[in-house]
Design a protein around this motif. Structure first.
Motif, mmCIF file in Angstrom:
data_model
loop_
_atom_site.group_PDB
_atom_site.id
_atom_site.type_symbol
_atom_site.label_atom_id
_atom_site.label_comp_id
_atom_site.label_asym_id
_atom_site.label_seq_id
_atom_site.Cartn_x
_atom_site.Cartn_y
_atom_site.Cartn_z
ATOM 1 N N MET A 155 0.844 -1.213 0.000
ATOM 2 C CA MET A 155 0.000 0.000 0.000
ATOM 3 C C MET A 155 0.874 1.255 0.000
ATOM 4 O O MET A 155 1.829 1.355 0.766
ATOM 5 N N ALA A 156 0.564 2.174 -0.868
ATOM 6 C CA ALA A 156 1.371 3.398 -0.999
ATOM 7 C C ALA A 156 1.125 4.343 0.173
ATOM 8 O O ALA A 156 0.061 4.335 0.776
ATOM 9 N N ASN A 157 2.133 5.152 0.474
ATOM 10 C CA ASN A 157 1.944 6.152 1.533
ATOM 11 C C ASN A 157 1.688 7.553 0.972
ATOM 12 O O ASN A 157 1.588 8.509 1.732
ATOM 13 N N GLU A 181 8.347 4.763 -13.444
ATOM 14 C CA GLU A 181 7.683 3.572 -12.903
ATOM 15 C C GLU A 181 6.758 3.986 -11.767
ATOM 16 O O GLU A 181 7.095 3.874 -10.586
ATOM 17 N N VAL A 182 5.590 4.476 -12.159
ATOM 18 C CA VAL A 182 4.684 5.007 -11.150
ATOM 19 C C VAL A 182 3.257 4.882 -11.696
ATOM 20 O O VAL A 182 3.031 5.012 -12.903
ATOM 21 N N THR A 183 2.318 4.578 -10.819
ATOM 22 C CA THR A 183 0.915 4.561 -11.230
ATOM 23 C C THR A 183 0.498 5.986 -11.569
ATOM 24 O O THR A 183 0.785 6.911 -10.812
ATOM 25 N N LEU A 184 -0.178 6.162 -12.701
ATOM 26 C CA LEU A 184 -0.469 7.505 -13.211
ATOM 27 C C LEU A 184 -1.900 7.574 -13.727
ATOM 28 O O LEU A 184 -2.390 6.641 -14.362
ATOM 29 N N PHE A 185 -2.561 8.685 -13.465
ATOM 30 C CA PHE A 185 -3.926 8.914 -13.935
ATOM 31 C C PHE A 185 -3.999 10.333 -14.479
ATOM 32 O O PHE A 185 -3.728 11.297 -13.758
ATOM 33 N N PHE A 191 6.329 8.470 -0.859
ATOM 34 C CA PHE A 191 6.386 9.928 -0.675
ATOM 35 C C PHE A 191 7.688 10.532 -1.206
ATOM 36 O O PHE A 191 7.653 11.499 -1.991
ATOM 37 N N ASP A 192 8.834 9.985 -0.816
ATOM 38 C CA ASP A 192 10.107 10.574 -1.255
ATOM 39 C C ASP A 192 10.266 10.476 -2.776
ATOM 40 O O ASP A 192 10.719 11.421 -3.423
ATOM 41 N N ASP A 193 9.889 9.346 -3.346
ATOM 42 C CA ASP A 193 9.969 9.180 -4.808
ATOM 43 C C ASP A 193 9.083 10.207 -5.520
ATOM 44 O O ASP A 193 9.493 10.830 -6.501
ATOM 45 N N LEU A 194 7.858 10.350 -5.034
ATOM 46 C CA LEU A 194 6.926 11.262 -5.707
ATOM 47 C C LEU A 194 7.365 12.716 -5.580
ATOM 48 O O LEU A 194 7.204 13.506 -6.516
ATOM 49 N N ARG A 239 10.393 13.733 -5.497
ATOM 50 C CA ARG A 239 11.475 13.876 -6.467
ATOM 51 C C ARG A 239 10.897 14.044 -7.881
ATOM 52 O O ARG A 239 11.337 14.899 -8.651
ATOM 53 N N LEU A 240 9.870 13.253 -8.210
ATOM 54 C CA LEU A 240 9.220 13.388 -9.524
ATOM 55 C C LEU A 240 8.546 14.751 -9.668
ATOM 56 O O LEU A 240 8.566 15.361 -10.748
ATOM 57 N N LEU A 241 7.951 15.229 -8.581
ATOM 58 C CA LEU A 241 7.300 16.541 -8.610
ATOM 59 C C LEU A 241 8.326 17.631 -8.916
ATOM 60 O O LEU A 241 8.111 18.481 -9.797
ATOM 61 N N GLN A 242 9.440 17.598 -8.208
ATOM 62 C CA GLN A 242 10.485 18.610 -8.402
ATOM 63 C C GLN A 242 11.006 18.570 -9.845
ATOM 64 O O GLN A 242 11.131 19.604 -10.502
ATOM 65 N N GLU A 243 11.247 17.363 -10.343
ATOM 66 C CA GLU A 243 11.760 17.223 -11.709
ATOM 67 C C GLU A 243 10.712 17.656 -12.744
ATOM 68 O O GLU A 243 11.051 18.249 -13.775
ATOM 69 N N SER A 244 9.436 17.393 -12.453
ATOM 70 C CA SER A 244 8.369 17.800 -13.375
ATOM 71 C C SER A 244 8.309 19.317 -13.521
ATOM 72 O O SER A 244 8.162 19.847 -14.635
ATOM 73 N N VAL A 245 8.399 20.023 -12.397
ATOM 74 C CA VAL A 245 8.331 21.492 -12.452
ATOM 75 C C VAL A 245 9.568 22.040 -13.156
ATOM 76 O O VAL A 245 9.479 22.952 -13.978
#
Lengths: 103, 103, 103, 103
Positions: free
Chosen positions: B1-3, B35-39, B51-54, B56-62
């Motif tokens: 289960m994801a956090n 490699e992440v569930t995406l909608f 949380f930490d992975d996401l 990092r993805l958020l920062q890279e996305s911006v």
């Protein structure tokens, strides 16, 4: 072409997880009965149509949420184009989704 | 289960409609390769995972959005549960959608 | 000139009003100890500075909120300019406020 | 005690920085003329009062923004308590600000 789309997230505060889900479901159930294009996502439900109509639905949605659970927080995004040219829900999601009819 | 699950809306400012779409597409294209569930919804894209992975993805996305168009506004929703019990994307949308596999 | 400003609203879920206030206060107390320009508003706290620094503060703020109350929702606005030209907090609010120093 | 507070951020799209500022200022100028408690922050303006009154002001604010610049995005937060017990703007910011009257 619609002049507005609104995304609505209902976040009941001071509520159990069961109360949160019950309140959110009540609002989506209400919106699904309206004559409006609707898209349910994980954090928000998007409706599309005429600005005045959607603002009326928004107001009624928040009121109905408050009738299920008294303390309500709502995140709302409004995209309004004075000359009726907002991007449609379909324009925005079609290229990223495999729609059932395309199977 | 994801956090954690995070919803991200990129809104390029001081941009033409073409620049807006190009910037948003660049970020979604980037996220779809992770490699992440995406909608993908009409106003925001939701990802789910650690949380930490996401973050990092958020920062890279911006950052990637800013490389396409310099002036960026982003709306972000973060749902974080310290003991790993956020509602999943599937839990939240499955009952409202006819998924292709259910045809 | 800063290249980023971030507004953060912490909304503890499944929490009493006391837990909500305690969690929000813990995050603001943490941010006030950082070397960053800070503005506290009724729904969100805005910080201003370097993009990477602010993203690190954002991540730590959400983690600290989760340590006070496990179930956290956060609304985040990120204004990022790749060439360092976001409007400052002071530019945006100074004309609407009577600052103490102007008395 | 008020039953609602609403925070509004107007983000004109496909607009120059000058058009963005002109549109935002037009909405704040309009709200400042209304009989409503108002707080201007760096990303959003918060008003407090009766739910129906505030929803009317919200609708008129978005319409006025669209009259200045046709393509409008708005972020809106609604805090509504069915029994009239939302935290006031003053409750939320007073402890973090040195108000002029306290000098």
């Amino acid at each position: 072409m619609a002049n507005c789309s609104i995304a609505l997230q209902i976040l009941p505060l001071e509520a159990s997880r069961e109360q949160i889900l019950k309140t959110v479901d009540a609002v989506i159930d209400y919106l699904q009965l309206q004559e409006v294009t609707l898209f349910v996502g994980p954090f928000e439900t998007t409706i599309e149509g005429d600005f005045d109509d959607l603002m009326r639905l928004l107001q009624e949605s928040v009121r109905r949420a408050g009738a299920v659970h008294a303390s309500i927080f709502a995140n709302v995004k409004i995209n309004y184009h004075e000359r009726g040219q907002v991007l449609s829900i379909e324009d925005k999601v079609a290229k990223y989704q495999t729609l059932p009819s395309e199977q």
